[in-house]
Enzyme design. Sequence first.
Site, PDB file in Angstrom:
ATOM      1  N   LYS A 140       1.032  -6.863  11.486  1.00  0.00           N
ATOM      2  CA  LYS A 140       1.528  -6.816  10.206  1.00  0.00           C
ATOM      3  C   LYS A 140       2.489  -5.706   9.951  1.00  0.00           C
ATOM      4  CE  LYS A 140      -0.716  -6.143   5.984  1.00  0.00           C
ATOM      5  NZ  LYS A 140      -0.157  -5.027   5.563  1.00  0.00           N
ATOM      6  N   ASP A 155      -2.202  -3.790  11.139  1.00  0.00           N
ATOM      7  CA  ASP A 155      -1.201  -3.099  10.580  1.00  0.00           C
ATOM      8  C   ASP A 155      -0.155  -2.285  11.732  1.00  0.00           C
ATOM      9  OD1 ASP A 155      -0.615  -3.882   7.887  1.00  0.00           O
ATOM     10  OD2 ASP A 155      -2.233  -2.644   7.163  1.00  0.00           O
ATOM     11  N   GLU A 158       1.955  -7.786  -2.596  1.00  0.00           N
ATOM     12  CA  GLU A 158       1.121  -6.685  -3.274  1.00  0.00           C
ATOM     13  C   GLU A 158       1.501  -6.497  -4.522  1.00  0.00           C
ATOM     14  OE1 GLU A 158      -0.296  -3.605  -0.599  1.00  0.00           O
ATOM     15  OE2 GLU A 158      -1.168  -2.548  -2.400  1.00  0.00           O
ATOM     16  N   GLU A 191       5.438  -4.002   6.749  1.00  0.00           N
ATOM     17  CA  GLU A 191       6.015  -3.885   5.617  1.00  0.00           C
ATOM     18  C   GLU A 191       7.485  -3.648   5.548  1.00  0.00           C
ATOM     19  OE1 GLU A 191       3.992  -0.675   3.782  1.00  0.00           O
ATOM     20  OE2 GLU A 191       1.890  -1.300   4.180  1.00  0.00           O
ATOM     21  N   ASP A 203      -3.936  -0.529   7.415  1.00  0.00           N
ATOM     22  CA  ASP A 203      -3.623   1.182   7.651  1.00  0.00           C
ATOM     23  C   ASP A 203      -4.266   1.798   6.383  1.00  0.00           C
ATOM     24  OD1 ASP A 203      -1.814   0.339   5.754  1.00  0.00           O
ATOM     25  OD2 ASP A 203      -0.024   1.048   6.859  1.00  0.00           O
ATOM     26  N   SER A 204      -5.050   1.147   5.313  1.00  0.00           N
ATOM     27  CA  SER A 204      -5.631   1.668   4.474  1.00  0.00           C
ATOM     28  C   SER A 204      -6.818   2.440   4.978  1.00  0.00           C
ATOM     29  CB  SER A 204      -6.339   0.333   3.439  1.00  0.00           C
ATOM     30  OG  SER A 204      -6.820  -0.743   4.214  1.00  0.00           O
TER      31      SER A 204
END
Length: 273
Positions: free
Chosen positions: A122, A92, A191, A124, A53-54
């Site tokens: 993915k 993501d 991270e 978080e 999602d970057s």
Amino acid sequence: MSVHSSANLKRITTHTLLEMKQRGEKISMLTAYDYSMAKIVDEAGIDIILVGDSASNVMAGHETTLPITLDQMIYHASAVVRAVKRAFVVVDIPFGNYQGNSSEALRSAIRIMKESGAHSVKVEGGSEIKESVLRILSAGVPVMGHLGLTPQSIYKFGTYTVRAKEEAEAQKLLEDAKTLEECGCFALVLEKIPASLAKKVAETVTIPVIGIGAGGDVDGQVLVMHDMLGITQEFKPRFLRQYADLQAVMLDAFKRYISDVKAKDFPNESESY
Ligand code: KIV
């Protein structure tokens, strides 16, 4: 009848990744968001491509990863999947599409898998998203966890500094890693945490642990493609190794093209019909 589009290339699977950890072979992972870049990085032999999602930052120019939508992630992921012959593709699930409600988490994961053809998702977070993780896994969708600096929670943290330096946060991160492993996640991203903590996590869990700013004692490394290629120049954290200066290469090419057009040098006779 089975269809093989690239008969002599052995695709990377969750099983391959587990075996790589078991025999101590490091796993390489990079982000990609479009067909052309994904094709090149797959050809280079990358093990995992993350449609991160970057994309919200490097593709769309947002300050954070929060604004990107599920539809936009599926658009990027489907372009990447069309290019890839060997790498394992992780996507993501964006902010707001899995945290609050496990049914929505499952719906989001299924849309990503069905509409993009990606191989996994993915998410978080740790214990707080356990229900969503379990629900997605129950549908047979492989899940990669992400702990430490989790950019979707940036407004909770307030800064992008190193996480889990204090004992309590480090302990919670280790517990969360064990929880995600017990749930059935196939791998974890850590991270921006101390290298010693990342090493402890990688030694504690049996699933592959991929680091970004988490030192060398983990099972693999991930970087954002545009950062490591030097396309983005404003983001230079300590953990980033820049492998090229593509911004300079591209600026030079664009300037020479503009100058050739202005000078009526392009196109010449051999470039015309
Ligand atoms: O979105 C992303 O690019 C990521 C990596 C930084 C791991 O989550």
